[in-house]
Design a protein around this motif. Structure first.
Motif, short mmCIF file in Angstrom:
data_model
loop_
_atom_site.label_atom_id
_atom_site.label_comp_id
_atom_site.label_asym_id
_atom_site.label_seq_id
_atom_site.Cartn_x
_atom_site.Cartn_y
_atom_site.Cartn_z
N PHE B 139 39.88 56.04 47.82
CA PHE B 139 40.85 54.99 48.16
C PHE B 139 41.15 55.02 49.66
O PHE B 139 42.28 55.26 50.08
N SER B 140 40.11 54.81 50.47
CA SER B 140 40.30 54.74 51.92
C SER B 140 40.61 53.31 52.31
O SER B 140 40.38 52.37 51.54
N TYR B 141 41.12 53.13 53.53
CA TYR B 141 41.41 51.77 54.03
C TYR B 141 40.12 50.95 54.05
O TYR B 141 40.12 49.78 53.64
N LEU B 144 39.15 49.95 50.44
CA LEU B 144 40.06 48.92 49.91
C LEU B 144 39.74 47.57 50.55
O LEU B 144 39.70 46.54 49.86
N ASN B 145 39.50 47.57 51.87
CA ASN B 145 39.15 46.32 52.55
C ASN B 145 37.86 45.74 51.99
O ASN B 145 37.74 44.52 51.85
N PHE B 148 38.58 44.19 48.62
CA PHE B 148 39.37 42.98 48.89
C PHE B 148 38.47 41.85 49.39
O PHE B 148 38.58 40.70 48.94
N ILE B 152 38.20 38.21 47.65
CA ILE B 152 38.71 37.01 48.33
C ILE B 152 37.56 36.02 48.60
O ILE B 152 37.80 34.82 48.79
N TYR B 181 46.84 51.14 43.21
CA TYR B 181 45.89 50.41 44.05
C TYR B 181 45.52 49.06 43.42
O TYR B 181 45.16 48.12 44.12
N LYS B 183 47.78 47.20 41.92
CA LYS B 183 48.89 46.34 42.36
C LYS B 183 48.65 45.88 43.79
O LYS B 183 48.96 44.74 44.15
N ALA B 184 48.10 46.76 44.62
CA ALA B 184 47.83 46.41 46.02
C ALA B 184 46.84 45.24 46.09
O ALA B 184 47.08 44.25 46.77
N TYR B 187 48.26 41.90 44.82
CA TYR B 187 49.12 41.22 45.80
C TYR B 187 48.27 40.60 46.91
O TYR B 187 48.49 39.45 47.31
N ALA B 188 47.27 41.35 47.37
CA ALA B 188 46.43 40.86 48.47
C ALA B 188 45.73 39.56 48.08
O ALA B 188 45.59 38.65 48.90
N ASP B 190 46.50 37.65 45.29
CA ASP B 190 47.34 36.79 44.46
C ASP B 190 46.68 36.56 43.09
O ASP B 190 46.46 35.40 42.69
#
Lengths: 279, 279
Positions: B139-141, B144-145, B148, B152, B181, B183-184, B187-188, B190
């Protein structure tokens, strides 16, 4: 809470500009686009800021920037050609420090390395709250676990979120913003964070207080429909969106937020404002 | 949806044990505590599993474990002294693979390195969904990016979450679990993730199908009040909580979930079940 308008009640954009006493500008996406190095100024924005400063309008800058100290990013804007000084800029970190003092809180910080200097002098021993900012690479599993462990160990956990953005664009792609990690900690600890930054009404009010103006005397210009425009409108200001930065055409059909006006860029907005005031 | 009980409608714990045809056990916190190496067996649990196997009750194991393949963690349990085989164990990953096949989806994986082997043979080119598991250090930045960015970029983003736990305890402290994560990313982007694993009714139902039993013929025993006990009850099973693993005394005053019974540990639960059936 939506504060009723008084003398601007039926003055729509750009006519409302006649009664304005002040303007608040967002930074990233309005003045410049971020990216490698300093990023790039949006064409016409430096001249537009200069025109506003030469007018009789008060001017402030309100940003959710939390990757650097105020001094650092103001210096960056100056290098990009903007006439701007530290005292005119309102980011979340100084507002957060004021809240910490007021409530006698000692933060555990989950923020960008570039922001740490803002908190020099703030007691961080034996923390009784957590502050989360746009920590970027610092959003590691280890750091999230540390912030979580602090919160879950508190009898009344307090989490301050410096903004609530979902994501932003950098030259090498989309990047997750602070709001995403705030939601993560909210779920982990079953709590609700207190947002410091746009669109928090308290945050906008602190800028209005500094200007000594009422909300209906001030116009906010930003690229973020919800946090800039909607946030300002929620406080009783007018809100205009620029078609630069994170603007997307779908913003103009947003289900809940409707900008008072939409303009191509800051230069156009300022020309419209000033031409109204000359009539 | 709460499926009405039939013949067990008014049989409370432990009397309901008379009519049982099967038992489902959670693993971590019921059979063993995780930690360095293999972790440690909870005293009496190995003998309790043995007694259940010698009885006329069917037995299955239902877990949200996603840090290792089924083969790996079953081997670990065998080393800890448990009589358990791979075909008796239901973790989220194989269920997820079944869903992918059914819907023609190709996943981008944000999971623990230990789980990757489960997905060998699953087409992961040009992904059109994301699967998130308990990725821990993954679960690094950056990761996650990446997840995401995949989501998206999809016209209809689909996110599968292998469980929705908030956190768990390891020997060196509390660790954030997959739900945080999820939930993260929700939210990112929607969106709402589809949970595969407890407490998803579909997941419990797949275990019931394998047993060939109706919900009212089966009892679930777990340490997680919401995901084990509440999830099972939601499907029409009885749910008993053990006071081991992540059990907390406050669980017994939970606002929405009430276990049918609470016992000190698995050994006590099994003794109570079997003694009812002998009468």
């Amino acid at each position: 809470m939506r504060i009723p308008f008084s003398n601007m009640a039926d003055a729509s954009w750009p006519e409302c500009a006649k009664c304005l006493k002040g303007v608040i500008l967002d930074l990233c996406g309005v003045l410049y686009d971020s990216g490698e190095g300093d990023g790039v100024a949006i064409p016409g924005s430096a001249a537009a800021v200069k025109k506003l400063k030469e007018s009789d309008l008060q001017l402030r800058f309100c940003t959710n920037e939390t990757q650097a100290t105020r001094e650092k990013f103001v210096a960056k804007l100056q290098r990009l050609g903007f006439d701007i000084s530290v005292s005119e800029v309102f980011p979340p970190a100084p507002a957060a420090i004021a809240v910490l003092k007021e409530r006698g809180l000692r933060p555990h910080l989950l923020v960008h390395n570039g922001l740490l200097n803002e908190f020099v002098g703030v007691d961080q021993t034996n923390p009784n709250c957590v502050i989360i900012g746009d920590a970027a690479e610092n959003f590691s599993y280890k750091n999230l676990n540390e912030a979580f462990t602090v919160l879950i160990g508190l009898e009344k956990p307090v989490l301050f979120s410096l903004g609530q953005g979902r994501y932003y664009k950098e030259t090498d792609g989309l990047k997750l913003d602070v709001g995403v990690y705030t939601k993560a900690l909210e779920y982990a600890c079953d709590l609700k964070a207190e947002v410091i930054g746009k669109p928090s009404p308290t945050f906008f009010q602190s800028v209005l207080n500094d200007m000594g103006l009422q909300p209906n005397e001030v116009l906010m210009i930003g690229d973020d429909l919800v946090n800039d425009v909607g946030g300002a409108q929620h406080c009783g200001m007018k809100g205009v969106q620029v078609r630069t930065g994170k603007y997307r055409p779908s913003d103009e059909k947003h289900p809940t937020v409707k900008a008072d006006g939409t303009v191509d860029n800051l230069a156009q907005a300022v020309d419209m404002i000033l031409s109204q005031r000359r009539r």
